[in-house]
Every structure is written in C-alpha cells, then in structure tokens.
Design an enzyme around this catalytic site. Structure first.
Site, PDB file in Angstrom:
ATOM      1  N   LYS A  55      71.004  40.784  61.302  1.00  0.00           N
ATOM      2  CA  LYS A  55      70.413  40.314  60.048  1.00  0.00           C
ATOM      3  C   LYS A  55      68.905  40.549  60.096  1.00  0.00           C
ATOM      4  O   LYS A  55      68.234  40.119  61.048  1.00  0.00           O
ATOM      5  CB  LYS A  55      70.721  38.821  59.932  1.00  0.00           C
ATOM      6  CG  LYS A  55      70.708  38.261  58.544  1.00  0.00           C
ATOM      7  CD  LYS A  55      71.256  36.831  58.637  1.00  0.00           C
ATOM      8  CE  LYS A  55      71.257  36.113  57.346  1.00  0.00           C
ATOM      9  NZ  LYS A  55      71.608  34.700  57.515  1.00  0.00           N
TER      10      LYS A  55
HETATM   11  C1  E4P Z   1      72.348  33.202  54.407  1.00  0.00           C
HETATM   12  O1  E4P Z   1      72.746  34.004  55.219  1.00  0.00           O
HETATM   13  C2  E4P Z   1      71.515  32.038  54.740  1.00  0.00           C
HETATM   14  O2  E4P Z   1      71.817  31.631  56.051  1.00  0.00           O
HETATM   15  C3  E4P Z   1      71.780  30.838  53.876  1.00  0.00           C
HETATM   16  O3  E4P Z   1      72.762  31.067  52.901  1.00  0.00           O
HETATM   17  C4  E4P Z   1      70.569  30.097  53.412  1.00  0.00           C
HETATM   18  O4  E4P Z   1      70.974  28.981  52.657  1.00  0.00           O
HETATM   19  P1  E4P Z   1      69.987  27.762  52.324  1.00  0.00           P
HETATM   20  O5  E4P Z   1      69.114  28.193  51.183  1.00  0.00           O
HETATM   21  O6  E4P Z   1      70.916  26.660  51.915  1.00  0.00           O
HETATM   22  O7  E4P Z   1      69.217  27.473  53.556  1.00  0.00           O
END
Ligand code: E4P
Length: 217
Positions: A83
């Site tokens: 990522k």
């Molecule tokens: C995506 O890969 C992220 O880990 C995640 O969806 C972030 O979500 P949040 O805005 O609830 O922290």
C-alpha cells in the site's frame, strides 16, 4: 463486490474468515498502532489466514525508502499488496512494483484525477476514502461514481476499493455504483447481516417448530 476487513485485529479477521465471505484485509499504520502488535508479525499472520489480498502500508515517503520497505513486505507472502500513498513518489513506486507483478493498493485518494493517475501507474487497487470526505462536508460517494465512469471509459483494470467505510449505507451505495471492493471495520461487516424482521421471523419459526415436537436430525 469483494469484502475486505479494515483491521489489524487477528481474532476479528479469523471470525470473519469463518463466515466464508471475507476476500481480503486492509491495514494501515493507525490500525497497527491500535492493535499493539508488531507490524510484520501481523502481516505474516493475516496473510496466512486470508488467501486474498492483504494490504500492508509503507511508511517511507521517498521513492527509495518505499521501494526498500516494499521489498520486505512483498517477500512475506504472495498475497501481500503493498500500500502506497497517493503522492508522486508513491505512484512512481506503484509503477515500479506493478511492472514487477506486485499488487499495489494506492491509498489516501480523495479526487477522481488522483484515481486516474493511480490507474495509469498500474495500481491493482485505488482506495477512495468515503468517510473522511463526508467528514469535511464533501459527499464521498460521488467520488466512487466519478472514478467508475473514468475507469470504464478507458477499460482500466484497477479495482475501485471503497475505503473509510463507516456504516452499512456506505456499503450499499458503493455497491450500487459498482465499486469492485469495499473495506470496512469488522463491526460494519457484521451489521450487514442484521435485520429485525430476520430475528423476529426466526423466533416465530422456532416457536412453531418446537410445538410440533418433530426433529430433522
Ligand atoms: C483503507 O485502506 C484505510 O485503512 C481505511 O479505510 C481508513 O478508514 P478511516 O477513515 O475510518 O480511518
């Protein structure tokens, strides 16, 4: 639509995997901090539980650093998706890794033009953050609609991974718009099963069945 769990909690991932409906997992540095576990141990364990993509995020912000970290992460297991953030260095890293056959999830996407760049860089997944856009008064769901149009116009194979999902309506709307994947906290995924009419209907069937005195097995 594929379902990914957005968590670094091993027990929650195991329970969801038992449902047979879990296709992958996404993690991020904040989720790892919350778990209190060692990052590489978490990635190793999750990748052995879930056969589908497990996103593990780099923390370096320059190209060389991201490539060094990606090298460690992608060696953990074949189903690790590296990522990277949606920055020029992140997309350069994405291009290099994708060219090598590594799955890359480009994260922190807040505009359709950013998603266009990620597709051009060969990302396997683009992660538009719905909840965080809603938080600042911009309808996150509209971003999914725009990205779907753009990717379909050019047949980009990059999968739209609806992220920052906060509730079941996000899942419903993302599915209606054709998001390929959604990643949500386990609590939201379990909420999808629930309906009060399912509970009351089951209670009534059970009561009537018991009064017949019959058994199936
Ligand atoms: C995506 O890969 C992220 O880990 C995640 O969806 C972030 O979500 P949040 O805005 O609830 O922290």
């Amino acid at each position: 639509m594929k379902f990914f769990a957005d968590t670094a909690e091993i027990d929650d991932i195991r329970k969801l995997a038992e449902s047979g409906l879990l296709d992958g997992v996404t993690t991020n540095p904040s989720l790892v901090k919350k778990s209190g576990k060692d990052f590489l141990d978490v990635v190793r364990e999750v990748a052995s539980i879930v056969p589908g993509p497990v996103s593990a995020e780099v923390v370096a912000q320059d190209y060389d650093g991201m490539m060094r970290e990606a090298e460690v992460l992608r060696k953990i297991a074949k189903n690790v998706a590296v990522k990277v953030p949606l920055t020029p260095d992140g997309l350069r890293t994405c291009k290099a890794l994708s060219g090598d056959g590594t799955m890359v999830n480009v994260t922190l996407c807040f505009s359709a033009n950013q998603a266009l760049l990620a597709a051009k860089a060969g990302a396997a997944f683009i992660s538009p953050f719905l909840g965080r856009l809603d938080d600042i008064g911009q309808p996150g769901i509209e971003l999914i609609a725009d990205i779907r149009i753009i990717y379909d116009n050019y047949d980009f194979p990059t999968e739209i991974l609806a992220a920052s999902i906060r509730h079941p309506i996000h899942v419903l709307e993302a599915a209606k718009l054709g998001a390929d994947v959604m990643t949500a906290p386990p609590s939201v995924i379990w909420q999808l099963f629930k309906h009060p009419l399912t509970d009351s209907g089951l209670a009534a069937f059970t009561k009537d069945w018991e009064s017949t005195g019959q058994r199936i097995a």
